[in-house]
Scaffold this motif. Structure first.
Motif, short mmCIF file in Angstrom:
data_model
loop_
_atom_site.label_atom_id
_atom_site.label_comp_id
_atom_site.label_asym_id
_atom_site.label_seq_id
_atom_site.Cartn_x
_atom_site.Cartn_y
_atom_site.Cartn_z
N LYS A 4 0.83 -1.21 0.00
CA LYS A 4 0.00 0.00 0.00
C LYS A 4 0.87 1.26 0.00
CE LYS A 4 -3.73 2.29 2.52
NZ LYS A 4 -4.61 2.25 3.69
N TYR B 236 -2.66 -3.35 -8.26
CA TYR B 236 -3.92 -3.93 -8.71
C TYR B 236 -3.86 -4.36 -10.17
CZ TYR B 236 -5.66 -2.76 -4.16
OH TYR B 236 -5.82 -2.72 -2.80
N LYS C 213 -2.04 -7.54 -9.88
CA LYS C 213 -2.91 -8.57 -9.32
C LYS C 213 -3.84 -9.12 -10.39
CE LYS C 213 -6.51 -9.27 -5.81
NZ LYS C 213 -7.40 -8.62 -4.84
N LYS C 214 -4.40 -8.22 -11.16
CA LYS C 214 -5.29 -8.63 -12.25
C LYS C 214 -4.54 -9.49 -13.26
CE LYS C 214 -8.97 -8.40 -14.95
NZ LYS C 214 -10.15 -9.21 -14.61
#
Lengths: 229, 714
Positions: free
Chosen positions: B277, B284, B287-288
């Motif tokens: 973070k 993200y 992650k995708k």
């Protein structure tokens, strides 16, 4: 071989020693100067013209050198560039240190052969220092270059006690057998004809020098030695 | 015959006969046993090994002005008081028959003939200035093996001539990997092996590419420590003997393994969410991207069992932050594959998921000390070049300090590069595609090689300028970064052996003068070192006494997340810079460029601890080790050998798109099936080299090699 007595063979050997042993003779030294350094075309031509007949006259059919066609200047230059020039891959500069063990087991890093400034170089330098003979700057790393060995040998033969001159010759010219073997191996698969031709002449010259300086003429039948070359 | 026509009188015997007459005899009995040992004054000099790029700190012991022994400097963090065999062997180069002893010029028939330094400088200077005048400074390039001394002189020389074309060998080494780290975490990192609980080495083997202190640490940690060490490599390398787990993997598919392990950390929420973070950009998107990169998916590609992949990921997470994927160097993904750049990014990303940056036992990003500004009157800085370095536009992602030397080759092939200088870098045999380098350099008007020995590149040069060996020269100071900052010296241990060889500082001083830019090099090596050390508050005498001195400038502390030198200041799993260069902005899967056809094998290289590429193959004692232990054989898995009916030691013909030769086979279980391996000192014959007369060196991973590697593919 029994050396006493005066057989015909000994007389012939003695005769040869008188003329070219223990020094190799000024004409051969001149040739050595040409073959072992980077001579000009004029120097090369003059030396060949002046000295080869003398060698032929003295050694005649006894030596392979006299039966070898000398290479042209361009051929020899090519050979010198490829085979005698330090640093060129596959080259074999005529330096004693490169063909003798660099030092004993306590000499440090350098074990085996293939190194400059080995024991032989150290010894030659010491001899030169003791005699106040100046080794040229260009030969600083190679005081045991064949050319300098021959000059020093000649000087010692002329001026030093005979036993010491012979000792020097015995100590500093034995490597030439290994050197000739290395040259033979180097040229074994050489398909460059000019190189091979010049190599043949050079090898015969070095071999002649070796035999003369090491006084092999006196140890063997002259004809046998010459014809085996 | 006239006196002028003879070549006699090399020895000046002047007073010798008189000396002999007065002395009566000379000391003629000293050629044998009595000189078993060197004699003379004993001396100890600080230096740095040059047997590889580690530059370990050494003491050189000389006797009577000759090198006697070398020993590791205990204060140097790389040697730790030890030396490897390669270092001992390479020192022999100082007296080696293979050394260049005089400047050489290539003649029309291909022969090299000696040329005086003055003539060489004059001819090179005239040709180079003519090229610069006609084609501009962009037509000149300088390629070097990037060591501190030439890192000072090389770029300065190029800049003085107005050229920005300064490169290293890295495009044949680890440029993809380093560029990946540059654009993902801002630069390189190191693994804190001493404090780690788990370390994964991918393709790197400390026991085969030895740095003595690292090797000692590795052995201590592996044998006595509680750190789990995993070796990911198609071959069971020599580090694997001490490791906890060997994970054989299909060459060039490490990326699949890393993506799948990342998948596991994210899917199972084992990653360091706080670190991500605060310090990660593009999580993200990543992650995708890895959603579909399951262990089962990866297993099909990389040959590692899916459960093993998942377990490794979980174990790393459990050990985090004292767990790290080691950065590797060249072997697996330095530059070998089309996906090497992406693999490097994935390594950096996985470590980010572990939250290990700056943590004890994790991935450490440290700084290096900087030499301050030198007095401008003595060391004027050349003006910046007015053109963009050749290759920068085509390969925009390459680390700036390295450059992409293939850009030089391309420019040589298309005729726009007119002059190329090499400093101790053997492109024509040590880089990929030797035949193409030979073709390229044949089209260059002026090639100059500065080297200690006649490399294949030097054989293609118009002029070869012989540098003296590393034991015969003083060099610019060496700075060492890391948890501690240090500065070390490579001092002159012995006088120059061959009088017609010169140190780099003298060559550049004289060469630059011949090129009309001598004002930038009007100082000696000693003056340079003194000026550099003055900026650090040290003197040359202090450094000479200790060899290495610690500086008080490091600000490293464990637990502190480092500054990431990226555009966002974060770990970039999504990079706008990379996207703009035409590559995937997010870290994702890319396949290696080629796979074996039916009946073919994957082909990998492996390092030998006693060889450094072509540089050491002329050292007889090192080549003897390679030959004695049969390190020149082609490795083949026992099942492959059985299937093909090949027995241990049998000779086979191996062939690639680039080369065909015969070689003996080593049948082994230490290599995964379907893969063949050659040590990197093996593969291409160097028949004219007196030491490496049988087999020498090639880049196995140069098959195939293309222009579109990942050093910044547009």
């Amino acid at each position: 071989m029994e050396r006493s007595g005066q057989s015909g063979r000994d007389q012939l050997a003695g005769q040869l020693r008188t003329t070219i042993v223990p020094t190799i003779g000024s004409h051969m030294l001149d040739i050595a100067g040409i073959l072992l350094s980077r001579a000009t075309e004029v120097e090369y031509a003059c030396a060949m013209q002046a000295c080869l007949p003398r060698i032929d006259e003295e050694l005649g059919v006894h030596d392979a050198l006299a039966r070898t066609v000398p290479p042209s200047y361009d051929e020899y230059r090519h050979f010198f560039n490829r085979v005698l020039t330090p640093g060129i891959p596959g080259s074999l500069p005529p330096v004693e240190s490169l063909f003798e063990d660099w030092g004993g087991h306590r000499a440090g890093l350098q074990h085996g052969q293939g190194f400059y400034l080995g024991r032989s170089a150290q010894h030659v330098q010491e001899v030169c220092d003791s005699l106040e003979i100046e080794v040229p700057e260009a030969y600083k790393a190679v005081p045991d270059h064949l050319l300098l060995l021959l000059e020093l040998n000649e000087f010692l033969c002329d001026h030093a006690p005979a036993d010491q001159a012979h000792l020097f010759a015995e100590e500093h010219f034995g490597w030439l057998s290994d050197y000739l073997d290395a040259l033979g191996a180097r040229m074994e698969n050489e398909d460059d004809e000019a190189l091979a031709s010049a190599a043949s002449f050079y090898c015969n010259f070095v071999d002649l020098v070796r035999r003369v300086v090491l006084d092999e003429w006196g140890e063997n039948d002259v004809r046998e030695v010459a014809q085996s070359a | 015959m006239s006196r002028q026509m003879t070549r006699r009188g090399f020895l000046r015997t002047g007073a010798a006969s008189a000396v002999l007459a007065s002395a009566g005899a000379i000391g003629m009995t000293g050629c044998g046993a009595q000189r078993e040992e060197l004699t003379g004054e004993a001396k100890r000099t600080a230096t740095l090994c040059n047997g590889c790029s580690n530059e370990c700190g050494l003491w050189v012991n000389t006797v009577g002005g000759k090198v006697h022994t070398l020993e590791g400097n205990p204060d140097n963090p790389k040697s730790g008081g030890r030396m490897c065999g390669r270092g001992h062997g390479f020192a022999q180069m100082t007296y080696s028959a293979d050394r260049l002893t005089q400047p050489m010029k290539r003649m029309e028939n291909g022969d090299f003939e000696p040329i005086s330094w003055d003539d060489a400088y004059k001819e090179i200077g005239e040709k180079l200035t003519s090229i610069l005048a006609e084609y501009g400074p962009e037509a000149f390039a300088f390629i070097r093996d990037p060591r501190p001394n030439i890192n000072f002189y090389g770029p300065r020389f190029a800049a003085a001539l107005g050229s920005a074309n300064i490169y290293t060998h890295a495009a044949a080494c680890n440029l993809s990997l380093q560029s990946a780290y540059r654009h993902t975490i801002g630069g390189g990192f190191s693994a804190d092996l001493a404090n780690a609980k788990m370390v994964m080495f991918i393709g790197r083997s400390y026991a085969d590419g030895i740095t003595p202190a690292d090797m000692k640490l590795f052995a201590n940690v592996a044998v006595e420590g509680d750190c789990k060490i995993v070796i990911v490599d198609p071959r069971y390398n020599n580090s694997a003997h001490m490791a906890d787990q060997w994970v054989p993997i299909v060459p060039g598919t490490d990326l699949a393994l890393l993506l799948a392990m990342s998948h596991v950390l994210i899917e199972e929420e084992l990653y360091d969410a706080k670190f991500v973070k605060e310090h990660v950009l593009g999580f993200y998107a990543f992650k995708k991207e890895v959603e579909s990169f399951t262990p089962e998916w990866a297993s099909e590609i990389c040959g590692v069992d899916a459960e093993v992949i998942a377990t490794l990921a979980r174990e790393m997470a459990e050990a985090a932050p004292a767990a790290v994927v080691e950065p590797s160097w060249r072997a697996a993904f330095g530059c070998a594959h089309a996906n090497s750049f992406m693999t490097g990014r994935a390594v950096a990303a996985f470590n980010a998921l572990l939250g290990n940056y700056g943590q004890e036992g994790g991935a450490l990003i440290t700084s290096s000390p900087s030499i301050g500004a030198l007095p401008a009157d003595k060391f004027p800085t050349p003006p910046a070049a007015q053109h963009v370095r050749v290759g920068n536009e085509e390969f925009p992602l390459a680390v700036q300090g390295f450059g992409t030397n293939l850009a030089v080759l391309k420019a040589a092939l298309d005729g726009t590069m007119k002059a190329v200088f090499f400093y101790q870098s053997n492109a024509a045999k040590g880089y990929a595609n030797p035949a193409v380098w030979e073709e390229g350099l044949s089209k260059v008007d002026l090639v100059v090689s500065i080297d200690v020995q006649m490399s294949e590149t030097a054989m293609l040069a118009d002029y070869v300028l012989p540098e003296c060996s590393y034991l015969e020269r003083l060099e610019a100071v060496y700075t060492l970064g890391g948890k501690k900052h240090m500065v070390a010296i490579r001092d002159k241990a012995i006088d120059v052996v061959h009088p017609e060889t010169r140190p780099a500082d003298q060559i550049f001083r004289e060469l630059s003068a011949a090129c009309g830019v001598g004002e930038y090099f009007d100082f000696t090596a000693e003056e340079l070192v003194e000026a550099q050390l003055a900026t650090l508050g040290l003197t040359i005498d202090e450094l000479r006494e200790k060899g290495i001195v610690e500086l008080p400038t490091s600000d490293f502390e464990y637990g502190k997340v480092p500054q990431f030198n990226t555009p966002s200041g974060k770990v970039e799993l999504f990079s706008v810079t990379i996207g703009r260069a035409g590559l995937s902005p997010v870290i994702t899967w890319e396949d290696r460029k080629v796979h074996p056809e039916e009946g073919e094998f994957y082909f990998v290289g492996g390092k030998q601890s006693i060889q450094s590429h072509t540089m050491t193959t002329s050292i007889e004692s090192l080549m003897d080790i390679s030959k004695t232990y049969d390190l020149e054989r082609l490795w083949m898995n026992a099942s492959d050998a059985a299937r093909l009916g090949i027995a241990e030691g049998e000779t086979v013909e191996m062939s690639s798109s680039e080369y065909t030769d015969t070689i003996a086979v080593h049948v082994t279980e230490r290599l995964m099936p379907g893969v063949s391996m050659l040590p990197r000192t093996t593969a291409v014959r160097r028949p004219t080299f007196r030491r490496a007369t049988v087999l020498a060196y090639a880049r196995p991973t140069s098959f195939p090699s293309t222009w579109s590697r990942e050093w910044g593919r547009p």
